[in-house]
Design a protein around this motif. Structure first.
Motif, PDB file in Angstrom:
ATOM      1  N   ALA A 114       2.319   1.793  -3.420  1.00 33.79           N
ATOM      2  CA  ALA A 114       1.278   2.232  -4.348  1.00 33.79           C
ATOM      3  C   ALA A 114       1.007   3.726  -4.155  1.00 33.79           C
ATOM      4  O   ALA A 114       0.831   4.465  -5.134  1.00 33.79           O
ATOM      5  CB  ALA A 114       0.003   1.415  -4.132  1.00 33.79           C
ATOM      6  N   ARG A 115       0.994   4.164  -2.887  1.00 33.43           N
ATOM      7  CA  ARG A 115       0.773   5.592  -2.620  1.00 33.43           C
ATOM      8  C   ARG A 115       1.935   6.433  -3.176  1.00 33.43           C
ATOM      9  O   ARG A 115       1.721   7.510  -3.722  1.00 33.43           O
ATOM     10  CB  ARG A 115       0.607   5.833  -1.113  1.00 33.43           C
ATOM     11  CG  ARG A 115      -0.758   5.395  -0.572  1.00 33.43           C
ATOM     12  CD  ARG A 115      -1.022   5.994   0.809  1.00 33.43           C
ATOM     13  NE  ARG A 115      -0.136   5.475   1.829  1.00 33.43           N
ATOM     14  CZ  ARG A 115      -0.365   4.356   2.541  1.00 33.43           C
ATOM     15  NH1 ARG A 115      -1.466   3.662   2.332  1.00 33.43           N
ATOM     16  NH2 ARG A 115       0.483   3.954   3.456  1.00 33.43           N
ATOM     17  N   GLU A 116       3.157   5.909  -3.011  1.00 24.73           N
ATOM     18  CA  GLU A 116       4.323   6.626  -3.537  1.00 24.73           C
ATOM     19  C   GLU A 116       4.251   6.757  -5.059  1.00 24.73           C
ATOM     20  O   GLU A 116       4.549   7.808  -5.618  1.00 24.73           O
ATOM     21  CB  GLU A 116       5.615   5.885  -3.160  1.00 24.73           C
ATOM     22  CG  GLU A 116       6.036   6.086  -1.712  1.00 24.73           C
ATOM     23  CD  GLU A 116       7.263   5.248  -1.358  1.00 24.73           C
ATOM     24  OE1 GLU A 116       7.446   4.996  -0.161  1.00 24.73           O
ATOM     25  OE2 GLU A 116       8.012   4.845  -2.276  1.00 24.73           O
ATOM     26  N   VAL A 117       3.861   5.679  -5.707  1.00 26.35           N
ATOM     27  CA  VAL A 117       3.754   5.690  -7.175  1.00 26.35           C
ATOM     28  C   VAL A 117       2.698   6.709  -7.606  1.00 26.35           C
ATOM     29  O   VAL A 117       2.915   7.487  -8.537  1.00 26.35           O
ATOM     30  CB  VAL A 117       3.403   4.273  -7.703  1.00 26.35           C
ATOM     31  CG1 VAL A 117       3.030   4.321  -9.179  1.00 26.35           C
ATOM     32  CG2 VAL A 117       4.584   3.328  -7.490  1.00 26.35           C
ATOM     33  N   ASP A 118       1.562   6.719  -6.908  1.00 25.21           N
ATOM     34  CA  ASP A 118       0.494   7.676  -7.229  1.00 25.21           C
ATOM     35  C   ASP A 118       0.978   9.105  -7.042  1.00 25.21           C
ATOM     36  O   ASP A 118       0.709   9.980  -7.868  1.00 25.21           O
ATOM     37  CB  ASP A 118      -0.734   7.424  -6.344  1.00 25.21           C
ATOM     38  CG  ASP A 118      -1.491   6.185  -6.781  1.00 25.21           C
ATOM     39  OD1 ASP A 118      -1.235   5.709  -7.906  1.00 25.21           O
ATOM     40  OD2 ASP A 118      -2.319   5.681  -5.998  1.00 25.21           O
ATOM     41  N   ALA A 119       1.682   9.349  -5.940  1.00 28.45           N
ATOM     42  CA  ALA A 119       2.182  10.702  -5.651  1.00 28.45           C
ATOM     43  C   ALA A 119       3.171  11.144  -6.726  1.00 28.45           C
ATOM     44  O   ALA A 119       3.138  12.292  -7.175  1.00 28.45           O
ATOM     45  CB  ALA A 119       2.835  10.724  -4.277  1.00 28.45           C
ATOM     46  N   ASN A 120       4.037  10.232  -7.145  1.00 29.89           N
ATOM     47  CA  ASN A 120       5.010  10.566  -8.200  1.00 29.89           C
ATOM     48  C   ASN A 120       4.309  10.895  -9.512  1.00 29.89           C
ATOM     49  O   ASN A 120       4.710  11.809 -10.228  1.00 29.89           O
ATOM     50  CB  ASN A 120       5.986   9.394  -8.409  1.00 29.89           C
ATOM     51  CG  ASN A 120       6.966   9.270  -7.262  1.00 29.89           C
ATOM     52  OD1 ASN A 120       7.184  10.227  -6.523  1.00 29.89           O
ATOM     53  ND2 ASN A 120       7.541   8.090  -7.098  1.00 29.89           N
ATOM     54  N   LYS A 121       3.252  10.134  -9.808  1.00 30.91           N
ATOM     55  CA  LYS A 121       2.503  10.389 -11.045  1.00 30.91           C
ATOM     56  C   LYS A 121       1.858  11.769 -10.997  1.00 30.91           C
ATOM     57  O   LYS A 121       1.865  12.511 -11.978  1.00 30.91           O
ATOM     58  CB  LYS A 121       1.413   9.318 -11.230  1.00 30.91           C
ATOM     59  CG  LYS A 121       1.914   8.026 -11.828  1.00 30.91           C
ATOM     60  CD  LYS A 121       0.766   7.053 -12.012  1.00 30.91           C
ATOM     61  CE  LYS A 121       1.266   5.694 -12.477  1.00 30.91           C
ATOM     62  NZ  LYS A 121       0.211   4.680 -12.435  1.00 30.91           N
ATOM     63  N   ARG A 122       1.305  12.098  -9.830  1.00 28.29           N
ATOM     64  CA  ARG A 122       0.662  13.415  -9.695  1.00 28.29           C
ATOM     65  C   ARG A 122       1.693  14.539  -9.842  1.00 28.29           C
ATOM     66  O   ARG A 122       1.426  15.552 -10.480  1.00 28.29           O
ATOM     67  CB  ARG A 122      -0.055  13.516  -8.341  1.00 28.29           C
ATOM     68  CG  ARG A 122      -1.419  12.813  -8.324  1.00 28.29           C
ATOM     69  CD  ARG A 122      -2.247  13.293  -7.145  1.00 28.29           C
ATOM     70  NE  ARG A 122      -1.623  12.976  -5.868  1.00 28.29           N
ATOM     71  CZ  ARG A 122      -1.758  11.819  -5.228  1.00 28.29           C
ATOM     72  NH1 ARG A 122      -2.488  10.858  -5.750  1.00 28.29           N
ATOM     73  NH2 ARG A 122      -1.162  11.609  -4.070  1.00 28.29           N
ATOM     74  N   GLU A 130       0.848  -1.208   0.000  1.00 27.10           N
ATOM     75  CA  GLU A 130       0.000   0.000   0.000  1.00 27.10           C
ATOM     76  C   GLU A 130       0.880   1.255   0.000  1.00 27.10           C
ATOM     77  O   GLU A 130       0.597   2.220  -0.705  1.00 27.10           O
ATOM     78  CB  GLU A 130      -0.920   0.020   1.232  1.00 27.10           C
ATOM     79  CG  GLU A 130      -1.824  -1.203   1.379  1.00 27.10           C
ATOM     80  CD  GLU A 130      -2.788  -1.370   0.212  1.00 27.10           C
ATOM     81  OE1 GLU A 130      -3.102  -0.353  -0.427  1.00 27.10           O
ATOM     82  OE2 GLU A 130      -3.177  -2.519  -0.060  1.00 27.10           O
TER      83      GLU A 130
END
Lengths: 143, 67
Positions: free
Chosen positions: B54-62, B51
């Motif tokens: 996944a949050r880190e990946v989402d933050a990087n995408k944003r 989890e």
């Protein structure tokens, strides 16, 4: 495979740990497990798209780096010291012999699997295990 | 190799996994590949780290999208 008690297999690297807290270290190992898995899957997908896989030392060391980043000072490099595996009769080779093994195995037996990326990657992971042993698990003072 | 096993292998080649099944397999692989050398690694810990990543990946995408 032994999973508990005194029969559990433990690799012990003869180096100072970067993370002293055992639970934090365990979490880092789990996190790196994901990073290594994701890098591995990406490698396989690329090989499938290209239709060819060439096992290179750079891939072995890149996967090694993913597995040990933040855990070992030697992430992405060959171990410079000896290791012990508790609960196993296998004796890893001395540090002075480590650098010669993977390159020659890349050139010989593993390269024969180059037409099947999954098999080649499995071979790479097997080879990586041989290289990585003792570094991911608990570091300890020299035994 | 017997016929039943051959049929299963052929079926496995074309079987499509859902994203949830792929994630389950990913976590299972990571648990199996790490916990055998460190008994402090649990399935719960593996789930928590999944989890977090996944949050880190989402933050990087944003972050990349905002640039």
């Amino acid at each position: 495979m032994p999973t508990s008690g005194s029969e559990r297999r433990n690799s012990r690297a003869l180096e100072a740990p970067l993370i002293a807290d055992p639970k934090a270290r365990a979490a880092a190992e789990a996190r790196n497990g994901f990073r290594q898995y994701d890098a591995g899957i990406k490698t396989v997908q690329t090989a499938l798209e290209r239709g060819v896989f060439k096992l290179r030392l750079s891939l072995i060391l890149a996967l090694h780096r993913e597995a040990l980043a933040g855990i070992s000072s030697y992430a992405g490099n060959f171990r410079p010291a000896g290791v012990k595996i508790e609960g196993s009769r296998h004796e890893p080779v001395g540090a002075h012999l480590v650098t010669g093994g993977p390159p020659s195995r890349c050139r010989t037996s593993y390269s024969r699997l180059s037409s099947t990326p999954f098999m080649a990657f499995a071979a790479a992971m097997s080879l990586l295990s041989a290289v990585i042993i003792g570094q991911r698990s608990r570091s300890a003072s020299a035994t | 190799m017997n016929d039943s096993l051959k049929k299963l292998l052929e079926a496995a080649k074309t079987a499509k996994q859902s994203p949830a099944q792929l994630e389950q397999q990913r976590r299972s692989f990571v648990y199996g590949n790490t916990a055998f050398e460190n008994s402090l690694i649990t399935r719960e810990m593996v789930d928590q780290e999944a989890e977090k990543l996944a949050r880190e990946v989402d933050a990087n995408k944003r972050e990349r999208a905002a640039e």
